[in-house]
Design a protein around this motif. Structure first.
Motif, PDB file in Angstrom:
ATOM      1  N   ALA A 506       0.829  -1.204   0.000  1.00 59.38           N
ATOM      2  CA  ALA A 506       0.000   0.000   0.000  1.00 59.38           C
ATOM      3  C   ALA A 506       0.864   1.255   0.000  1.00 59.38           C
ATOM      4  N   TYR A 507       0.480   2.217  -0.848  1.00 61.26           N
ATOM      5  CA  TYR A 507       1.085   3.538  -0.863  1.00 61.26           C
ATOM      6  C   TYR A 507       0.075   4.504  -0.273  1.00 61.26           C
ATOM      7  N   VAL A 508       0.494   5.225   0.782  1.00 61.50           N
ATOM      8  CA  VAL A 508      -0.433   6.005   1.603  1.00 61.50           C
ATOM      9  C   VAL A 508      -0.007   7.465   1.642  1.00 61.50           C
ATOM     10  N   GLN A 515      -0.331  11.702  11.955  1.00 58.62           N
ATOM     11  CA  GLN A 515       0.825  10.826  12.071  1.00 58.62           C
ATOM     12  C   GLN A 515       0.341   9.384  12.205  1.00 58.62           C
ATOM     13  N   ALA A 516       1.074   8.483  11.598  1.00 59.45           N
ATOM     14  CA  ALA A 516       0.758   7.051  11.704  1.00 59.45           C
ATOM     15  C   ALA A 516       2.000   6.257  11.335  1.00 59.45           C
ATOM     16  N   GLU A 517       2.211   5.183  12.048  1.00 65.37           N
ATOM     17  CA  GLU A 517       3.316   4.281  11.750  1.00 65.37           C
ATOM     18  C   GLU A 517       2.813   3.170  10.830  1.00 65.37           C
ATOM     19  N   ALA A 518       3.734   2.641  10.027  1.00 67.07           N
ATOM     20  CA  ALA A 518       3.359   1.547   9.122  1.00 67.07           C
ATOM     21  C   ALA A 518       2.776   0.377   9.898  1.00 67.07           C
ATOM     22  N   ALA A 519       3.373   0.072  11.057  1.00 71.07           N
ATOM     23  CA  ALA A 519       2.890  -1.070  11.847  1.00 71.07           C
ATOM     24  C   ALA A 519       1.447  -0.866  12.291  1.00 71.07           C
ATOM     25  N   ASP A 520       1.099   0.392  12.615  1.00 71.48           N
ATOM     26  CA  ASP A 520      -0.278   0.685  13.033  1.00 71.48           C
ATOM     27  C   ASP A 520      -1.260   0.418  11.900  1.00 71.48           C
ATOM     28  N   LEU A 522      -0.784  -1.534   9.248  1.00 73.31           N
ATOM     29  CA  LEU A 522      -0.814  -2.974   8.958  1.00 73.31           C
ATOM     30  C   LEU A 522      -1.740  -3.691   9.926  1.00 73.31           C
ATOM     31  N   SER A 523      -1.662  -3.321  11.196  1.00 71.63           N
ATOM     32  CA  SER A 523      -2.521  -3.936  12.205  1.00 71.63           C
ATOM     33  C   SER A 523      -3.985  -3.546  11.990  1.00 71.63           C
ATOM     34  N   PHE A 524      -4.216  -2.307  11.582  1.00 73.72           N
ATOM     35  CA  PHE A 524      -5.582  -1.828  11.321  1.00 73.72           C
ATOM     36  C   PHE A 524      -6.252  -2.678  10.245  1.00 73.72           C
ATOM     37  N   ARG A 534      -4.237  -9.592   4.107  1.00 78.62           N
ATOM     38  CA  ARG A 534      -3.540  -8.539   4.839  1.00 78.62           C
ATOM     39  C   ARG A 534      -2.516  -7.817   3.965  1.00 78.62           C
ATOM     40  N   VAL A 535      -2.453  -6.509   4.135  1.00 78.42           N
ATOM     41  CA  VAL A 535      -1.410  -5.726   3.488  1.00 78.42           C
ATOM     42  C   VAL A 535      -0.077  -6.084   4.130  1.00 78.42           C
ATOM     43  N   ARG A 536       0.914  -6.303   3.307  1.00 76.22           N
ATOM     44  CA  ARG A 536       2.228  -6.750   3.819  1.00 76.22           C
ATOM     45  C   ARG A 536       3.260  -5.630   3.860  1.00 76.22           C
ATOM     46  N   GLU A 537       3.045  -4.573   3.086  1.00 76.47           N
ATOM     47  CA  GLU A 537       4.004  -3.466   3.063  1.00 76.47           C
ATOM     48  C   GLU A 537       3.241  -2.150   3.032  1.00 76.47           C
ATOM     49  N   ILE A 538       3.753  -1.147   3.734  1.00 68.41           N
ATOM     50  CA  ILE A 538       3.196   0.204   3.718  1.00 68.41           C
ATOM     51  C   ILE A 538       4.309   1.181   3.331  1.00 68.41           C
ATOM     52  N   PHE A 539       4.021   2.033   2.348  1.00 70.09           N
ATOM     53  CA  PHE A 539       4.957   3.088   1.962  1.00 70.09           C
ATOM     54  C   PHE A 539       4.213   4.423   2.038  1.00 70.09           C
TER      55      PHE A 539
END
Length: 565
Positions: A506-508, A515-520, A522-524, A534-539
């Motif tokens: 995901a590109y966000v 503010q948001a962390e990639a881990a947050d 992904l968990s959401f 599940r999304v495996r990567e956040i950019f």
């Protein structure tokens, strides 16, 4: 057509039943009797026993008011009782809706509401996720199958226990005396089968008895060199066509398969009926472990293997690390995504007597549209997913004008029609009208046909990605992420992965000041979708690339992901 691409001696058209699906299981029971149909750990059921238990289950449903017109939802993992409950619901005259049991509670409840389920057949491991749905529908008949080796009992969890006071053990329904099946017609609704995952964006496909019969017979006749014959009661006998038999042709009543393909998906669901009609012994496996799976294949002398590229990649890694006698296997079938040439070569070497054969289909076509005739000596060309099945037509149309057919060899949108093509989506008339046009199904895939009628797929018109053989739809994940308060814009693409095939990335773009962390994030997403979705990567990007018309350019995102590795 080049005759080498089609089984010699088989026609291009079939005679289909004039009855509904209530004659399929008794045909198998009559043909194969005491032969083992299903294996789940130490539990075995013969074809005759599956028929007997399905008749008892059907009568148990009728005694509780479930019959023609009712929908029986199956929310359970692979296990020996899935086939009994599936076939039993059909024998009661009901419609079956297989639902992905790995989904979160909200998605399960939504699916049950969408199909208007009158009964639910589930497993103890699924009950916690179903608690809210059961509380909201106290009149819903809920039947619970017992744990098995393939689907064991869940470990104890903290928190309040699930109230099982309103549930009915499967054994209670099986005490009913077997009664004759409720007659069905070819136009009766057999399935409400969900496409992709079962979130709000998923669609339930209306699959009628005639569609299932057609696809089961198309696949069985092609793979086993047989043609159907019918008696006065509509029961089917398979007549062998000797000139169509090759070293890679299965023989009815002689094959064995080890299976981990989810039976709530179109491939697993229809393959289950193909196995019954073809007399294939199916050995169930629980959580997939490549070494255990291969050991089971060796132990049971499996003759056929069906799976996705991800499964085949995992098996090849295990084969490289161990020693397995796989000489009994004659066919390695693959679907869900294309196999690359190196993988085909490795499979051919790992299974020394087998032919590797791919196929192509989709839920809207019940399961299959094409097949590759297995031939180890003359394998299909790379990228080929075979020729159209019996009575099936394929057409390639312009990418810019879907009403315009293209000449042979040109690439465009794949359209199909045939007796297995379903007739639309449940309660989605607008989407149905978009997908079914003048008797043709718009598959959403892109490909080309050669002069021999072979289909070569080159991509997907929509941005669907395939994770370990499961269809994952970026739009669904984008909607989930967009619901996060810190997310302003999002685009999800499929990123290549050597083990999974593709992973959702995901590109966000964050909201101003958020503010948001990639881990947050992904968990959401993980809390709201099935595990494979599940999304495996956040950019994070300051802005998404868009065209002049404002359309997000996912091609640029894929190029960016490739550069960043």
């Amino acid at each position: 057509m080049n005759r080498a691409l089609w089984p010699v001696g088989l026609p291009r058209t079939l005679d289909y039943p004039t009855t509904g699906l209530h004659t399929l299981l008794p045909s198998a029971a009559r043909a194969y009797g005491t032969r083992t149909a299903l294996v789940d750990g130490d539990l075995r059921l013969s074809f005759a026993e599956v028929h007997d238990k399905a008749l008892r289950f059907a009568q148990g449903l009728r005694e509780r008011g479930v019959g023609p017109g009712a929908v029986v939802a199956l929310v359970q993992p692979n296990n020996i009782w899935f086939a009994v409950s599936y076939q039993g619901a059909l024998l009661a005259g009901a419609t079956v809706s297989p639902i992905n049991p790995t989904q979160p509670a909200e998605a399960l409840a939504a699916a049950l509401r969408e199909v208007r389920a009158a009964a639910l057949v589930t497993h103890p491991a699924c009950l916690p996720a179903l608690r809210a749905a059961l509380d909201a529908s106290p009149a819903l008949l809920t039947v619970v199958v017992p744990p098995t080796a393939t689907a064991p009992a869940p470990p104890p969890k903290p928190g309040p226990a699930v109230d099982t006071g309103r549930t009915v053990p499967l054994a209670e329904l099986l005490t009913a005396a077997p009664a004759p099946a409720t007659p069905r017609s070819p136009d009766d609704l057999a399935h409400l089968s969900f496409t992709g995952g079962t979130t709000g964006r998923s669609k339930a496909v209306r699959v009628r008895d005639r569609h299932v019969w057609a696809n089961v017979l198309q696949s069985t006749c092609a793979r086993s060199a047989v043609l159907p014959e019918y008696d006065a009661d509509g029961l089917v006998t398979l007549r062998r066509i000797p000139e169509a038999v090759t070293p890679w042709t299965g023989e009815p009543g002689q094959e064995t398969a080890v299976n981990v393909v989810p039976v709530f998906h179109a491939m697993g669901l229809i393959s289950q009926s193909i196995a019954l009609l073809g007399g294939i012994t199916v050995v169930g496996q629980g959580r997939f472990d490549p070494r255990e799976f291969l050991s089971a294949m060796v132990r049971h002398r499996a003759t056929t293997l069906t799976g996705s590229p991800a499964l085949h990649h995992a098996l090849l890694a295990a084969i490289d690390a161990g020693s397995y006698d796989l000489r009994a296997v004659r066919v390695v079938a693959s679907g869900a995504a294309p196999l690359d040439s190196p993988t085909i070569a490795r499979l051919t070497a790992a299974f020394p007597n087998a032919a590797v054969a791919e196929g192509y289909g989709l839920t809207e076509a019940t399961m299959a549209l094409t097949l590759v005739t297995p031939n180890r000596e003359h394998p299909a060309e790379p990228g080929c997913v075979g020729v159209a099945l019996f009575d099936t037509e394929l057409e390639i149309r312009s990418l810019t004008d879907p009403a315009k057919p293209l000449p042979t060899g040109e690439t465009g949108l794949v359209f199909a029609r045939g007796p297995q093509v379903a007739d639309g989506y449940l309660d989605r008339p607008e989407l149905t009208a978009e997908q079914w046009v003048d008797g043709w199904l718009a598959t959403g895939d892109v490909g080309r046909l050669d002069e021999d009628g072979q289909l070569f797929l080159s991509g997907r018109a929509k941005d669907m990605l395939i994770y370990k053989g499961y269809n994952v739809y970026p739009t669904q994940l984008e909607e989930v992420l967009a619901a996060h308060p810190a997310v302003a814009q999002v685009a999800v693409i499929g990123a290549p992965d050597p083990d999974a095939g593709e992973i959702p990335a995901a590109y966000v773009v964050l909201c101003a000041g958020a503010q948001a962390e990639a881990a947050d994030l992904l968990s959401f997403v993980a809390d709201r979708v099935a595990p494979y979705q599940r999304v495996r990567e956040i950019f994070f990007l300051p802005a998404l690339p868009v065209s002049a018309a404002g359309k997000i350019l996912k091609t640029e995102l894929r190029a960016l992901r490739a550069r960043e590795g």
